[in-house]
Motif scaffolding. Sequence first.
Motif, short mmCIF file in Angstrom:
data_model
loop_
_atom_site.label_atom_id
_atom_site.label_comp_id
_atom_site.label_asym_id
_atom_site.label_seq_id
_atom_site.Cartn_x
_atom_site.Cartn_y
_atom_site.Cartn_z
N TYR A 100 0.81 -1.22 0.00
CA TYR A 100 0.00 0.00 0.00
C TYR A 100 0.84 1.27 0.00
N VAL A 107 8.92 -5.83 7.98
CA VAL A 107 8.08 -6.62 7.07
C VAL A 107 7.04 -7.37 7.88
N ALA A 127 10.03 -8.65 -1.27
CA ALA A 127 10.10 -7.19 -1.05
C ALA A 127 11.41 -6.84 -0.34
N HIS A 147 2.75 -9.54 -2.97
CA HIS A 147 3.67 -10.67 -3.17
C HIS A 147 4.15 -11.16 -1.82
N ALA A 165 6.39 0.62 -1.09
CA ALA A 165 5.95 -0.56 -1.85
C ALA A 165 6.98 -0.93 -2.90
N1 SAM Z 1 -2.37 -7.77 2.92
C1 SAM Z 1 -1.10 -7.84 3.57
C2 SAM Z 1 -0.56 -6.47 3.97
O1 SAM Z 1 -0.84 -6.07 5.10
O2 SAM Z 1 0.18 -5.85 3.21
C3 SAM Z 1 -0.11 -8.60 2.70
C4 SAM Z 1 0.67 -9.55 3.51
S1 SAM Z 1 2.04 -10.21 2.65
C5 SAM Z 1 1.67 -11.91 2.57
C6 SAM Z 1 3.27 -10.18 3.89
C7 SAM Z 1 4.21 -9.03 3.83
O3 SAM Z 1 4.85 -8.99 2.56
C8 SAM Z 1 3.63 -7.65 3.99
O4 SAM Z 1 3.36 -7.33 5.33
C9 SAM Z 1 4.74 -6.79 3.42
O5 SAM Z 1 5.77 -6.53 4.37
C10 SAM Z 1 5.29 -7.67 2.30
N2 SAM Z 1 4.81 -7.29 0.98
C11 SAM Z 1 3.94 -7.96 0.20
N3 SAM Z 1 3.74 -7.34 -0.96
C12 SAM Z 1 4.53 -6.23 -0.93
C13 SAM Z 1 4.77 -5.17 -1.84
N4 SAM Z 1 4.19 -5.12 -3.04
N5 SAM Z 1 5.64 -4.19 -1.48
C14 SAM Z 1 6.26 -4.24 -0.28
N6 SAM Z 1 6.05 -5.21 0.63
C15 SAM Z 1 5.21 -6.18 0.30
#
Ligand code: SAM
Length: 161
Positions: free
Chosen positions: A81, A100, A129, A124, A118
Amino acid sequence: MIEVLRLGHRISRDKRISTHVALVARAFGASKLYYTGQKDSDYEKSVSDVVKDFGGDFNIEYVKSWKELFKGKTVVHLTMYGLDYREEISKVKGDILIVVGGEKVEWEVYTKVDFNLAVTNQPHSEVGALAVFLDHLTHSNYKKFDGKIKIKPSAKGKEFF
Ligand code: SAM
């Protein structure tokens, strides 16, 4: 100094991915991995075992709460986000703590960090990330590790010094 905080480790579900977060942190230049959630001695041991074999100065530490850790550090939360990391990364300076998440990150984290960044605005993984962000933060200047096991780069097969 670069440190990483992995939020919300769950023993039953996150052992492998939390280990990968720690190994990526170490390989890409961080000196410490903090984690919240459930304290997990197997997780700590598997990371410490890699450090014993492959060297480097890297520690893992469980913390009950992230709140104290943020003090005096430039805190970057990686989240799909956030703002495009490529446009903000040059502003990230000082003692850096990269955060993270796991399944769900509590809202307070978003409001208490210095940067919500992001790596693409697509969902992902914390491992992906973190690797991309650290690679850019360090300009791909990888640390040298002087461990018991030293891999000799090889075009074919597995070689060691
Ligand atoms: N809906 C969740 C959230 O709160 O963003 C996604 C969880 S993801 C499985 C786990 C972690 O991956 C996130 O908390 C974030 O730190 C990292 N992550 C996933 N997609 C990302 C992105 N596009 N950019 C940066 N970090 C990311």
